[in-house]
Design a protein around this motif. Structure first.
Motif, short mmCIF file in Angstrom:
data_model
loop_
_atom_site.label_atom_id
_atom_site.label_comp_id
_atom_site.label_asym_id
_atom_site.label_seq_id
_atom_site.Cartn_x
_atom_site.Cartn_y
_atom_site.Cartn_z
N VAL A 112 1.40 -0.86 0.08
CA VAL A 112 -0.28 -0.38 0.07
C VAL A 112 1.13 1.19 -0.01
CG1 VAL A 112 -1.75 1.28 1.46
CG2 VAL A 112 -2.10 -1.08 1.31
N ASN A 113 0.77 2.41 -1.15
CA ASN A 113 1.31 3.55 -1.05
C ASN A 113 0.17 4.29 0.09
OD1 ASN A 113 3.61 3.44 -2.65
ND2 ASN A 113 3.09 3.07 -4.51
N ASP A 116 -3.35 5.24 -1.61
CA ASP A 116 -4.41 4.34 -2.58
C ASP A 116 -5.17 3.04 -1.79
OD1 ASP A 116 -1.81 3.94 -4.13
OD2 ASP A 116 -1.05 1.53 -3.47
N GLY A 137 -2.56 4.36 3.95
CA GLY A 137 -3.68 4.39 2.43
C GLY A 137 -5.33 4.51 3.34
N ARG A 164 -8.46 4.15 -8.51
CA ARG A 164 -7.23 4.05 -7.19
C ARG A 164 -7.10 2.29 -6.16
NH1 ARG A 164 -9.62 8.24 -7.80
NH2 ARG A 164 -10.94 8.35 -6.01
N ARG A 166 -6.61 -0.56 -4.14
CA ARG A 166 -5.42 -1.64 -4.33
C ARG A 166 -4.94 -3.35 -4.09
NH1 ARG A 166 -0.66 -3.43 -6.74
NH2 ARG A 166 1.46 -3.18 -4.98
N GLN A 198 -5.71 -4.39 -10.80
CA GLN A 198 -4.58 -3.74 -10.43
C GLN A 198 -4.99 -3.85 -8.50
OE1 GLN A 198 -7.46 -2.35 -11.52
NE2 GLN A 198 -8.48 -0.83 -10.15
#
Ligand code: PMP
Ligand code: GLU
Length: 397
Positions: A112-113, A116, A137, A164, A166, A198
């Motif tokens: 996780v960025n 996200d 996130g 978006r 994730r 994604q």
């Protein structure tokens, strides 16, 4: 001015552990509290597993293990996944951590960025949301009510996914509801996920063996998404080994490598002694698992039967795990003496102080309006706890 990071200030303490601690403090004051807050088997670890731990001490397993765990343990887990679940994971795809909680957090941190979106079907175990917060996130909660047996539908999942998204974290059998997605339900969710490449999938299967409806079904069995699934599991619940702290993640090789890198900088390999004990748990006879499962099933029947008798309590019949998650909003707005019950937190506190039964408010599981009871305790404790709860609730007006 605080010197603590924003990250840690934003982190909520674990409500399950907090309630258990509070109940321990009351017990230390001599109050006879029945602790149904924390979820852990009340059984002792089976003897053959304890012996393996002792043997590991005698055999000098006192050095650092490889970061992802001993190869022999990862082979035993790989065999378990093949034999019990029909899944092919090479030992290189398995990373052993300090409990399933650690393995889960590793996976979240590796995937996780900041910004996200992470889909979390609720009610959800306390730590998911906090782990996602730690990673920066954004939690996207998808609620499932008691009337839908606490399971989200494919339509709900589809509606929650954006470009978006994730990750999704799905827990089956579920903590805190005990619900289990059957094969068809999982397949329908997999079909949705197949359309959104994604999205990674964490399948938390820590309650795999505490199942009252049949064989465990894993999300990783569906070929169309299998290369995006990280399975989380471990020995804590199935083998009554919560204190040993051994869990694992089984994942695509690229993710297993990333998690190993993280673990190498953060915690190193898990306890060498506990790993040898876990190896024995997976490699030896599984009779102990079945014996404990049967005991949990009997207790499930006992507590469901008793709780259904309490006016105002809405209860479903959980298919697995060792939790009951009754809807308790009928008691909101009621009072007695100094107590006013506005929400599930008030109710859990009232039950602790007046009935001396520790539960956890549903708010901690993103499900206000419910409380969670762990029935991983003796039949006598279950009977006495429900008797006390019924008596305390009858006093509310
Ligand atoms: N996932 C769920 C759903 C759990 O209930 C627990 C129990 N604490 C864990 C993960 C973590 O298990 P462990 O004790 O192995 O860290
Ligand atoms: N999983 C258990 C529970 O939900 C243990 C406590 C925890 O790890 O939060 O009660």
């Amino acid at each position: 001015m605080t010197q603590l990071s924003d990250r840690i200030q934003a982190l909520a303490p674990s409500a399950t552990l907090a309630m258990s601690q509070l109940s321990g403090e009351l017990k230390a004051q001599g109050i006879d509290v029945i602790n149904m807050s924390v979820g852990e088997p009340d059984f002792f670890t089976p003897d053959h597993i304890k012996q393996a731990a002792c043997q590991a001490v005698a055999d000098n397993f006192s050095f650092y293990s490889p970061v992802p765990g001993y190869l022999s343990l990862r082979k035993a887990i790989s065999n378990k996944l093949k034999q019990e679940n029909g899944l092919d994971y090479a030992p290189e795809q398995i990373v052993v951590g300090n409990g399933a909680k650690h393995s889960l957090c590793n996976a979240v941190m590796a995937l996780v960025n900041p910004g996200d979106e992470v889909i979390i079907p609720t009610p959800a175990w306390v730590s998911y949301v906090q782990m996602v917060n730690l990673a920066g996130g954004k939690n996207v909660l998808v609620p499932a009510t008691l009337d839908q047996n606490f399971k989200i539908t494919p339509e709900q999942l589809e509606a929650a996914i954006t470009e978006r998204t994730r990750l999704i974290i799905l827990c089956s059998p579920s903590n805190p509801t005990g619900s289990i997605y059957n094969r068809d339900e999982l397949q329908a969710l997999a079909a949705v996920l197949a359309r959104h490449p994604q999205v990674m999938i964490i399948a938390d299967e820590i309650y795999e063996h505490i199942n009252y409806v049949g064989r465990h079904e894993s999300l990783a069995q569906f070929a169309e998404i299998a290369d995006r699934v990280a399975i989380i599991n471990g020995v804590s619940k199935a083998y009554a080994m919560t204190g040993y702290r051994i869990g694992f993640v089984a994942a695509p090789l690229w993710l297993a490598k990333a998690i190993t890198k993280l673990q190498g900088q953060y915690t190193s390999g898990a306890s060498s002694i506990a790993q040898k004990a876990a190896e024995a748990a997976y490699a030896a006879s599984q009779d102990c698992v079945e014996q404990m499962r049967q005991a949990f099933e009997r207790r499930r029947d006992l507590i469901v039967g008793l709780m259904k008798e309490i006016p105002g309590m809405r209860v479903n019949v959980p298919d697995g795990a060792f939790y009951l998650f009754p809807e308790v909003s009928a008691f909101f707005g009621k009072r007695t003496g100094e107590y006013v019950i506005n929400d599930a937190n008030d109710l859990a506190m009232y039950l602790l102080r007046e009935a001396h039964v520790a539960t956890v408010a549903g708010d901690a599981f993103c499900a206000p309006g419910y409380i969670r009871l762990s029935y991983a305790t003796s039949d006598d404790n279950i009977r006495e706890a429900v008797r006390r709860i019924a008596e305390a609730l009858a006093r509310l007006q």
